[in-house]
Design a protein around this motif. Structure first.
Motif, PDB file in Angstrom:
ATOM      1  N   LEU A 111      31.473  48.155  46.203  1.00 25.07           N
ATOM      2  CA  LEU A 111      32.546  46.852  46.234  1.00 25.07           C
ATOM      3  C   LEU A 111      33.461  47.111  47.568  1.00 25.07           C
ATOM      4  N   GLY A 112      33.917  48.334  47.514  1.00 28.33           N
ATOM      5  CA  GLY A 112      35.115  48.721  48.622  1.00 28.33           C
ATOM      6  C   GLY A 112      36.360  48.589  48.031  1.00 28.33           C
ATOM      7  N   ARG A 113      37.382  48.016  48.832  1.00 27.43           N
ATOM      8  CA  ARG A 113      38.839  48.270  48.455  1.00 27.43           C
ATOM      9  C   ARG A 113      39.208  46.692  48.364  1.00 27.43           C
ATOM     10  N   PHE A 114      40.149  46.307  47.542  1.00 26.66           N
ATOM     11  CA  PHE A 114      40.796  45.079  47.301  1.00 26.66           C
ATOM     12  C   PHE A 114      41.957  45.182  47.371  1.00 26.66           C
ATOM     13  N   ASP A 115      42.710  43.794  47.371  1.00 29.10           N
ATOM     14  CA  ASP A 115      44.323  43.936  47.519  1.00 29.10           C
ATOM     15  C   ASP A 115      44.770  43.028  46.352  1.00 29.10           C
ATOM     16  N   CYS A 116      43.747  42.349  45.508  1.00 34.86           N
ATOM     17  CA  CYS A 116      43.947  41.683  44.495  1.00 34.86           C
ATOM     18  C   CYS A 116      42.832  41.868  43.402  1.00 34.86           C
ATOM     19  N   LEU A 117      43.061  41.877  42.119  1.00 35.25           N
ATOM     20  CA  LEU A 117      42.006  41.862  41.123  1.00 35.25           C
ATOM     21  C   LEU A 117      42.272  41.021  40.146  1.00 35.25           C
ATOM     22  N   VAL A 118      41.352  40.074  39.958  1.00 33.57           N
ATOM     23  CA  VAL A 118      41.515  38.988  39.043  1.00 33.57           C
ATOM     24  C   VAL A 118      40.530  39.296  37.347  1.00 33.57           C
ATOM     25  N   ALA A 119      40.964  39.208  36.349  1.00 38.03           N
ATOM     26  CA  ALA A 119      40.171  39.290  35.049  1.00 38.03           C
ATOM     27  C   ALA A 119      40.663  38.513  34.251  1.00 38.03           C
ATOM     28  N   ALA A 120      40.164  36.893  34.358  1.00 43.91           N
ATOM     29  CA  ALA A 120      40.746  35.802  33.518  1.00 43.91           C
ATOM     30  C   ALA A 120      39.733  35.570  32.453  1.00 43.91           C
ATOM     31  N   ASP A 121      39.938  36.019  31.332  1.00 46.47           N
ATOM     32  CA  ASP A 121      39.349  35.796  30.068  1.00 46.47           C
ATOM     33  C   ASP A 121      37.954  36.433  29.966  1.00 46.47           C
TER      34      ASP A 121
END
Length: 213
Positions: free
Chosen positions: A85-95
């Motif tokens: 997936l590579g690198r990210f500057d935001c992660l969202v785990a909504a429900d």
């Protein structure tokens, strides 16, 4: 997921959620959306500005819809953490974490894809809501088609549990948004709950903004 199950969850999982979008910092370049559903988050973020959104979604119907908005959709269970997936500057785990067998290990794995100092946005239903205790007083654990007691939930979190989940993944919680449900969710009473809206038995969901250490 059959048609009736999807219809029961549509309001919760397929609609844009301003409380989530608002916690994604402006100017982010790459966002990872766990359990991206129909891609509503990607659509909202792209309407706000240029951003790449990668979604993970196991339900084929949701994944097909999400491809219209996300730059990439990986059609796999969230717990089968992809390695490319590579690198990210935001992660969202909504429900989504409450649906996993081991949300602790999964969140830790995905948080490791964040650059230091970057944000994670996590929403979890509050198991300490008064409706839990009311059902237990009647002699059984509540199981519903959606909401706090969605029958597909495998894990249950109070606010303290949610903070511990984040900390165990190397995330420092900086803000908690408490979403009230005093009697009936979304009523005028909820909007004018005043001090009750800060009390755990009247909170149906916590939305946490955390930062990668």
């Amino acid at each position: 997921m059959d048609r009736d199950q999807r219809a029961a969850r549509a309001a919760a999982y397929e609609s844009e959620r301003g409380e989530i979008v608002g916690l994604v910092p402006g100017g982010v370049r790459r966002v990872l959306d766990l359990g991206c559903s129909t891609g509503w988050l990607a659509a909202a973020l792209k309407a706000r500005g240029e951003v790449e959104v990668v979604g993970i979604e196991r339900e084929p119907a949701y994944a097909a819809a999400a491809r219209e908005h996300c730059d990439r959709v990986v059609e796999v269970d969230v717990e089968a953490v992809p390695s490319d997936l590579g690198r990210f500057d935001c992660l969202v785990a909504a429900d989504v974490l409450e649906h996993l067998v081991d949300p602790w290990s999964a969140l830790e794995a995905y948080a490791a894809m964040l650059d230091p100092g970057c944000r994670a946005v996590i929403s979890l239903p509050n198991a300490a809501h008064w409706t839990t205790f009311a059902a237990l007083a009647r002699g059984s654990w509540p199981r519903r088609p959606e909401g706090i007691h969605d029958a597909t939930h495998l894990r249950w979190f109070t606010l303290r549990d949610a903070i511990a989940l984040c900390e165990g993944a190397g995330l420092r919680v900086e803000h908690v948004e408490r979403r009230p449900w005093v009697l009936w969710r979304g009523t005028r009473l909820d909007r004018h709950a005043g001090p009750l809206a800060r009390l755990s038995p009247f909170i149906f969901q916590h939305v946490l903004a955390a930062r990668r250490a």
